[in-house]
Design a protein around this motif. Structure first.
Motif, short mmCIF file in Angstrom:
data_model
loop_
_atom_site.label_atom_id
_atom_site.label_comp_id
_atom_site.label_asym_id
_atom_site.label_seq_id
_atom_site.Cartn_x
_atom_site.Cartn_y
_atom_site.Cartn_z
N MET A 97 48.58 5.96 -38.67
CA MET A 97 47.89 5.81 -37.37
C MET A 97 46.65 4.95 -37.56
SD MET A 97 48.16 6.72 -34.19
CE MET A 97 47.10 6.52 -32.77
N LYS A 98 46.62 3.83 -36.87
CA LYS A 98 45.49 2.91 -37.01
C LYS A 98 44.30 3.43 -36.19
CE LYS A 98 46.68 -1.32 -38.00
NZ LYS A 98 47.27 -2.62 -37.78
N ARG A 99 43.14 3.44 -36.87
CA ARG A 99 41.93 3.91 -36.21
C ARG A 99 41.35 2.79 -35.36
NH1 ARG A 99 36.74 5.00 -38.23
NH2 ARG A 99 37.30 4.10 -40.22
N LYS A 100 40.88 3.13 -34.18
CA LYS A 100 40.24 2.12 -33.33
C LYS A 100 38.93 1.69 -34.00
CE LYS A 100 38.61 1.42 -28.59
NZ LYS A 100 37.31 0.83 -28.93
N PRO A 101 38.73 0.38 -34.19
CA PRO A 101 37.52 -0.05 -34.88
C PRO A 101 36.25 0.26 -34.07
CG PRO A 101 38.89 -1.95 -34.29
CD PRO A 101 39.53 -0.73 -33.71
N ALA A 102 35.20 0.57 -34.82
CA ALA A 102 33.92 0.82 -34.17
C ALA A 102 33.24 -0.52 -33.92
CB ALA A 102 33.05 1.70 -35.06
N LEU A 103 33.46 -1.06 -32.76
CA LEU A 103 32.91 -2.37 -32.44
C LEU A 103 31.59 -2.24 -31.69
CD1 LEU A 103 36.04 -4.33 -31.20
CD2 LEU A 103 34.82 -4.65 -33.34
N PRO A 104 30.59 -3.04 -32.10
CA PRO A 104 29.35 -3.01 -31.35
C PRO A 104 29.55 -3.66 -29.98
CG PRO A 104 29.24 -4.67 -33.07
CD PRO A 104 30.56 -4.00 -33.20
N GLY A 105 28.82 -3.19 -29.02
CA GLY A 105 28.91 -3.75 -27.68
C GLY A 105 27.69 -4.57 -27.35
N PRO A 106 27.79 -5.39 -26.31
CA PRO A 106 26.68 -6.28 -25.97
C PRO A 106 25.43 -5.58 -25.43
CG PRO A 106 28.48 -6.54 -24.42
CD PRO A 106 28.96 -5.61 -25.47
N THR A 107 25.49 -4.26 -25.29
CA THR A 107 24.26 -3.55 -24.89
C THR A 107 23.64 -2.80 -26.06
OG1 THR A 107 25.55 -1.65 -24.19
CG2 THR A 107 25.01 -3.27 -22.48
N ASP A 108 24.31 -2.82 -27.22
CA ASP A 108 23.76 -2.12 -28.39
C ASP A 108 22.53 -2.84 -28.92
OD1 ASP A 108 25.68 -0.17 -28.37
OD2 ASP A 108 27.03 -1.23 -29.73
N SER A 109 21.54 -2.07 -29.36
CA SER A 109 20.32 -2.67 -29.91
C SER A 109 20.61 -3.19 -31.32
CB SER A 109 19.20 -1.65 -29.97
OG SER A 109 19.36 -0.83 -31.13
N TRP A 110 19.67 -3.97 -31.86
CA TRP A 110 19.86 -4.51 -33.21
C TRP A 110 19.95 -3.41 -34.25
CZ3 TRP A 110 16.24 -3.43 -36.91
CH2 TRP A 110 14.96 -3.06 -36.48
N ARG A 111 19.41 -2.24 -33.93
CA ARG A 111 19.48 -1.11 -34.87
C ARG A 111 20.89 -0.52 -34.92
NH1 ARG A 111 14.45 -0.57 -32.65
NH2 ARG A 111 12.74 -0.55 -34.16
N GLU A 112 21.64 -0.68 -33.82
CA GLU A 112 22.96 -0.04 -33.73
C GLU A 112 24.11 -0.90 -34.25
OE1 GLU A 112 22.17 2.72 -29.81
OE2 GLU A 112 22.12 0.54 -29.66
N ILE A 113 23.92 -2.23 -34.23
CA ILE A 113 25.03 -3.06 -34.72
C ILE A 113 25.11 -2.96 -36.24
CG2 ILE A 113 24.94 -4.61 -32.73
CD1 ILE A 113 23.68 -6.72 -34.54
N THR A 114 26.29 -3.21 -36.79
CA THR A 114 26.49 -3.00 -38.22
C THR A 114 25.71 -4.03 -39.03
OG1 THR A 114 28.49 -4.31 -37.98
CG2 THR A 114 28.76 -1.93 -38.08
N PRO A 115 25.10 -3.62 -40.15
CA PRO A 115 24.37 -4.58 -40.99
C PRO A 115 25.30 -5.71 -41.45
CG PRO A 115 23.90 -2.33 -41.67
CD PRO A 115 25.01 -2.24 -40.67
N GLY A 116 24.80 -6.92 -41.34
CA GLY A 116 25.60 -8.07 -41.73
C GLY A 116 26.71 -8.40 -40.75
N GLY A 117 26.73 -7.74 -39.60
CA GLY A 117 27.77 -8.02 -38.61
C GLY A 117 29.16 -7.59 -39.06
N THR A 118 29.22 -6.74 -40.08
CA THR A 118 30.51 -6.29 -40.61
C THR A 118 31.29 -5.52 -39.55
OG1 THR A 118 29.64 -6.20 -42.83
CG2 THR A 118 31.56 -4.83 -42.39
N GLU A 167 20.47 -10.37 -32.47
CA GLU A 167 20.32 -9.00 -33.00
C GLU A 167 20.57 -8.99 -34.51
OE1 GLU A 167 21.63 -9.47 -29.98
OE2 GLU A 167 20.15 -8.32 -28.86
N HIS A 168 21.53 -9.80 -34.94
CA HIS A 168 21.83 -9.91 -36.37
C HIS A 168 20.60 -10.44 -37.12
CE1 HIS A 168 25.07 -10.99 -39.54
NE2 HIS A 168 23.89 -11.06 -40.12
N LYS A 169 19.97 -11.48 -36.56
CA LYS A 169 18.78 -12.06 -37.20
C LYS A 169 17.63 -11.05 -37.20
CE LYS A 169 20.41 -15.67 -38.70
NZ LYS A 169 20.51 -15.84 -40.15
N ARG A 170 17.52 -10.28 -36.12
CA ARG A 170 16.47 -9.25 -36.05
C ARG A 170 16.65 -8.23 -37.18
NH1 ARG A 170 13.21 -6.54 -36.86
NH2 ARG A 170 11.86 -5.20 -35.60
N GLN A 171 17.92 -7.90 -37.46
CA GLN A 171 18.21 -6.99 -38.57
C GLN A 171 17.78 -7.57 -39.91
OE1 GLN A 171 22.34 -5.99 -38.80
NE2 GLN A 171 22.06 -4.12 -37.62
#
Lengths: 403, 100
Positions: free
Chosen positions: B1-22, A219-223
């Protein structure tokens, strides 16, 4: 006010960097790009820029420092050539996967071995899959113009990718030519202030470059693929904006005498200048020849190249790099893919040329045009398997005998 | 108060995961369970334990939770079974057994 001057390609790029005034420049010297950090460090010493110049101990460190500083939200640039670029290899991929719009001035030089300091495209062609945008310059003016545009292209919100701005070693980097320079304020306004999407020094606590398992890597590469696809449109947009400032239009490709051309040349870099002269001579003889100069090689301008080659009788693709695939150079592979996808069964020939600084003369380009005209006239040649050949290589020991 | 990180899940599409995997938000390693890498498992003998707390600071994975100044049983979400705790325990209250 625009100002006329005379600068070498390296001086032009260093001057553009001075006007861009990046936050950080980590660099390590290597021929023929050495002059860029040399000249730029004098701007730093003279207090003409606000840049933090980092004298690193290798190119691997140079690119690592670029990644660190750009990740911290600093606009970062560097310069290198050949083996210096090769030593950056690992980090080039990290820079693009982190989506950091670092700018690298690549002064093209043959990659060792055998060791050689002169120009060909073997260095940057090897980095063509590294996820960087690659822009090639024909002369010092383009090297200057491309560098200024590269900032806007790489930092564009739809792109966020590093950009390699290439020019031919010695031929462009060391030859002094006329140039028109923008004034400092115009460049400053054009590039604007860098506003990173993610910054390690931002208000939000973030982690960059974490391990990505099989659940995320693809997915990262697709981005990244989406970003490089978006760059096609962005390069054109920025080229139009830049033309409004300078009157010098920049697209993904430049077409020369292509409107009615029977025979086309596809070429990258300074050889485009030599080819212009060859085209003038052959046109005076009534032979309809033209040229497609690839300015942006990554992303590959597929639609533009396909449209430009429509209706042409034969095309010669010139590769200044021997990809050692056994089936032709890297540019040839991309052109063939383009033609195949557009169902264009055009007669093509690939010439590997100019390796290690072998001089390319107007007569060489005329020879290429005459070869494709002669061969494409013989229908039997269409089927003959000649994947590619060399231009000007010594095939025998008899001097004066033309190949 | 520590905020829960917004972590991508294994069902998220490539559009939903953070750019650069940040990864946004800090301390997200707690959500990435690495305990299944373990081939050896530490077993805590609560009766033998004197609560000297020598094991707690040497654990490289912070897998010995403390509660009211006393150690509790291992957090097996992140324990890799390295055995450093068993090695340092002066009363041999931790034994290593083969993970099934």
């Amino acid at each position: 006010m625009n100002r006329k001057s005379c600068l070498s390609g390296n001086e032009a790029v260093a001057y553009a960097m001075k006007q861009i005034n990046p936050d950080v420049v980590p660099a390590f010297p290597i021929t023929p790009s050495t002059e860029i950090p040399m000249k730029f460090s004098s701007y730093v010493a003279d207090g003409l820029v606000d840049t933090e110049f980092v004298a690193v101990e290798s190119e691997h460190s140079a690119m690592s420092a670029c990644i660190g500083s750009q990740a911290a939200g600093a606009r970062t640039m560097s310069a290198t050539s050949a083996n210096g670029l090769a030593l950056m290899w690992e980090m080039l991929y990290i820079a693009s996967s982190f989506r950091l719009p670092i700018i690298l001035c690549c002064v093209n030089r043959a990659l060792s071995g055998p060791i050689n300091i002169n120009n060909d495209h073997g260095d940057s062609m090897g980095a063509r899959d590294a996820g960087w945008i690659q822009i090639y310059s024909e002369n010092n003016q383009e090297a200057y113009d491309n560098l200024i545009q590269a900032v806007r292209i790489g930092e564009h919100s739809e792109v966020q990718l590093p950009v390699m701005v290439c020019q031919d070693g010695f031929i462009t980097s060391h030859a002094v030519e006329n140039i028109e320079l923008l004034d400092d304020m115009t460049v400053k306004d054009f590039v604007g202030t860098y506003r990173p999407v993610n910054s390690l020094l931002g208000n939000e606590s973030i982690a960059m470059g974490p391990y990505e398992s099989a659940d995320f890597y693809i997915e990262h590469k697709r981005q990244q693929a989406e970003a490089i696809i978006n760059a096609v449109q962005v390069v054109a947009e920025i080229g139009t904006l830049y033309a409004e400032l300078t009157g010098r239009p920049y697209g993904l490709i430049e077409k020369v005498s292509m409107d009615d051309a029977d025979y086309a040349l596809v070429v990258i870099g300074s050889t485009a200048g030599t080819s212009r002269a060859a085209i003038r001579i052959l046109r005076a003889e009534g032979i309809k020849v033209g040229m497609i100069k690839i300015r942006v090689y990554r992303p590959f301008p597929e639609a533009e190249v396909a449209a430009a080659l429509e209706g042409v009788t034969a095309a010669a693709v010139l590769d200044k790099a021997e990809g050692l695939s056994g089936t032709g150079g890297p540019l040839y592979a991309d052109v063939c893919t383009t033609l195949h996808r557009h169902r264009n069964n055009l007669f093509t020939r690939n010439f590997v040329y100019g390796l290690g600084g072998r001089d390319v003369k107007v007569s060489d380009i005329i020879y290429v045009f005459r070869e494709i005209a002669r061969e494409s006239a013989d229908p039997g040649n269409m089927q003959r398997m000649i994947p590619y050949r060399y231009l000007g290589v010594r095939e025998n020991t008899h001097p004066g005998e033309q190949t | 108060m520590k905020r829960k990180p917004a972590l991508p899940g294994p069902t998220d599409s490539w559009r939903e995961i953070t750019p650069g995997g940040t990864i946004r938000g800090g301390a997200s390693a707690v959500f990435f369970k690495t305990g299944d890498w373990r081939t050896w498992r530490p077993v805590w003998n609560q009766e033998a334990c004197r609560q000297c707390l020598l094991c707690f600071p040497v654990c490289p994975d912070s897998s010995i939770p403390l509660a009211e100044g006393k150690r509790t049983d291992f957090n097996f979400n992140h324990c890799k079974g390295c055995g450093i705790c068993a090695e340092i325990c002066p009363v041999h209250a931790i034994s290593m057994i083969k993970e099934r």
